[in-house]
Design a protein around this motif. Structure first.
Motif, PDB file in Angstrom:
ATOM      1  N   HIS A  66     -48.725  46.577 -66.003  1.00 57.59           N
ATOM      2  CA  HIS A  66     -47.730  47.012 -66.993  1.00 57.59           C
ATOM      3  C   HIS A  66     -46.470  47.405 -66.231  1.00 57.59           C
ATOM      4  O   HIS A  66     -46.259  48.590 -65.943  1.00 57.59           O
ATOM      5  N   SER A  68     -43.548  48.070 -66.829  1.00 60.17           N
ATOM      6  CA  SER A  68     -42.658  49.104 -67.352  1.00 60.17           C
ATOM      7  C   SER A  68     -43.071  50.506 -66.917  1.00 60.17           C
ATOM      8  O   SER A  68     -42.265  51.438 -66.983  1.00 60.17           O
ATOM      9  N   GLU A 117     -39.304  53.634 -80.438  1.00 61.77           N
ATOM     10  CA  GLU A 117     -39.210  52.685 -79.333  1.00 61.77           C
ATOM     11  C   GLU A 117     -38.166  53.131 -78.311  1.00 61.77           C
ATOM     12  O   GLU A 117     -38.336  52.925 -77.102  1.00 61.77           O
ATOM     13  N   ASN A 142     -51.538  53.097 -71.744  1.00 57.38           N
ATOM     14  CA  ASN A 142     -50.965  51.770 -71.914  1.00 57.38           C
ATOM     15  C   ASN A 142     -49.826  51.872 -72.927  1.00 57.38           C
ATOM     16  O   ASN A 142     -50.060  52.155 -74.106  1.00 57.38           O
ATOM     17  N   ASP A 144     -48.238  49.727 -74.453  1.00 56.87           N
ATOM     18  CA  ASP A 144     -48.289  48.714 -75.504  1.00 56.87           C
ATOM     19  C   ASP A 144     -49.153  49.138 -76.685  1.00 56.87           C
ATOM     20  O   ASP A 144     -49.085  48.531 -77.756  1.00 56.87           O
ATOM     21  N   ASN A 145     -49.985  50.170 -76.482  1.00 55.10           N
ATOM     22  CA  ASN A 145     -50.853  50.649 -77.552  1.00 55.10           C
ATOM     23  C   ASN A 145     -50.168  51.772 -78.331  1.00 55.10           C
ATOM     24  O   ASN A 145     -49.321  52.495 -77.797  1.00 55.10           O
ATOM     25  N   GLU A 146     -50.580  51.931 -79.565  1.00 55.67           N
ATOM     26  CA  GLU A 146     -50.073  53.036 -80.382  1.00 55.67           C
ATOM     27  C   GLU A 146     -51.195  54.048 -80.582  1.00 55.67           C
ATOM     28  O   GLU A 146     -52.271  53.693 -81.060  1.00 55.67           O
TER      29      GLU A 146
END
Length: 456
Positions: A66, A68, A117, A142, A144-146
């Motif tokens: 990841h 980012s 975001e 992560n 990317d997960n919510e």
């Protein structure tokens, strides 16, 4: 008014060496080190090379899976070394301080007026995402997960734990700003847990969160216990967890636009004469602190980054680790030779059970605190189903059965028995009272890592 949950199972280990509420000064070092192994779940890839000049807030490494997710330099200077181990694994990234500290300017932001975001990207760009962990697996979250919800623990119940009220003094604004930012990252709730002893208004009167009070012995301060009693994790759900001290650092970013990785760290332990709090950056060398502690001529000292149950063993020339707000010094016990060993009736020896007379002396108030060394006092043997784990494990999980399923790596049983809800720290007391001398925390960590590779 905050709701209260009472934890009945657990154990407060009566160790000598609690910190006094005094500030002992600021510790600075010209050489700072970032240790990638601190960031569980991150596969590090370098963003710099030896000789590069960096500012405080410049990315030193990122997660290969990841990109980012970054880890940044705590100070401005020059990258002077990158230490590697077996298979070229990165051990340390060393930065030498040069001149006045210069910061990367990320700009002052108001989290409440930002979109979710935008808040996420701001924290990621500044390299503070590693403070956010996720369950299952107890790894860096992560992005990317919510998350279903976010849980923040506002106190520590571990042995010799620092006072969060003292550390967070004058950081009330940063705490609230950090909580405001977290409230943007989930469609669920942000739960903040406090103890009956918590007096900080920043925690008691926090906004945009659900405040819950936890009363009882350790591990009442563990976020895993708090999740289990407030809103347990179901299958296919993810929650994020933080410590409120890390929330303050995130809030500081929004309020100043700078990455300031300064911590207030408690120096604790029975071997420390002058116990209190120091201010220092993550990665600061601890040699000036540890070298000032008198060393016995015939024995060694155990230096711990963290608390005695879950902390990491370090040497006297090591550095402050990324998540540590406590340093502990206890006897190693290498020079101790006792007549009858564990079978002696020495009133100065402590046991969680009724092995020693000291247990009775402590219950009636004759013996208040104990000087406990780092010896295991026995060899590893087969796990015995004696109910000793259940007495100190306040979660709705069967610890013995879960551990056996991890050892056997039976994935279905591990999941059914609740492995997604736990972290190694939740089993620290089980390891302390375990008569079989099994490295329970290591087993749980290994099981979580293997399961993550298998499932994700």
């Amino acid at each position: 008014m905050a709701s209260r949950i009472k934890i009945k199972k657990g154990l407060d280990i009566p160790l000598m060496g609690e910190p006094q509420d005094i500030f002992l000064g600021e510790v600075k070092s010209d050489i700072l080190k970032i240790c990638p192994e601190d960031f569980t779940g991150v596969t590090p890839k370098l963003s710099v090379k030896v000789g590069d000049e960096v500012k405080a807030g410049t990315a030193l490494m990122y997660d290969r899976n990841h990109p980012s997710v970054k880890v940044v330099s705590p100070v401005s200077g020059v990258v002077t070394a990158i230490d590697r181990g077996e298979k070229r694994r990165i051990l340390n990234i060393t930065v030498e301080r040069k001149g006045v500290n210069e910061f990367v300017d990320y700009g002052i932001k108001n989290a409440l007026t930002m979109k979710a975001e935008e808040v996420k990207e701001y924290i990621l760009d500044a390299g503070l995402w590693f403070f956010i962990k996720q369950r299952p697996y107890d790894v860096v979250a992560n992005p990317d997960n919510e998350p279903r919800d976010i849980f923040v623990t506002g106190f520590s119940s571990a042995p010799l734990a620092p006072s969060y009220d003292f550390i967070l003094k004058d950081q009330e604004k940063d705490v609230q700003t950090g909580l405001d930012a977290l409230s943007k990252l989930t469609k669920g709730k942000v739960y903040l847990s406090v103890s009956p002893k918590t007096t900080s208004k920043a925690l008691r009167d926090a906004k945009n969160v659900v405040v819950t009070e936890f009363e009882g012995p350790h591990p009442a301060g563990n976020v895993g216990v708090q999740i289990n009693h407030i809103a347990p994790i179901n299958a296919d759900e993810t929650v994020w967890t933080l410590n409120v001290l890390d929330v303050a650092i995130i809030g500081r970013l929004f309020n100043t636009g700078k990455v300031d990785l300064t911590r207030i760290v408690a120096l604790t332990g029975s071997e420390v004469e002058k116990r209190g709090y120091y201010k220092m950056l993550i990665g600061t060398s601890l040699s000036s602190i540890f070298n000032s502690i008198p060393k016995p001529e015939d024995s060694l000292l155990r230096y711990i980054s963290g608390d005695p149950l879950t902390g990491r063993k370090i040497n006297e020339n090591d550095v402050l680790r990324a998540y540590s707000s406590q340093l502990t010094v206890i006897p190693e016990g290498n020079n101790t030779h006792e007549f009858f060993g564990w079978a002696s009736m020495n009133p100065n020896k402590y046991s969680a059970g009724c092995t020693y007379l000291s247990n009775l002396l402590h219950k009636v108030g004759v013996k208040d605190k104990f000087r406990i060394d780092a010896r295991i006092k026995g060899g590893e043997r087969a796990m015995i189903m004696s109910n000793e784990y259940d007495q100190v494990f306040p979660m709705d999980i069967y610890p013995e059965f879960l551990l056996k399923s991890i050892i056997a790596f039976d994935i279905d049983k591990m999941i059914n028995l609740g492995i997604f809800e736990v972290a190694p720290e939740d089993f620290a007391l089980c390891e302390f009272v375990d008569t079989s001398k099994i490295e329970i925390q290591r087993i749980v960590r290994t099981g979580l890592d293997l399961l993550r590779k298998e499932v994700e």
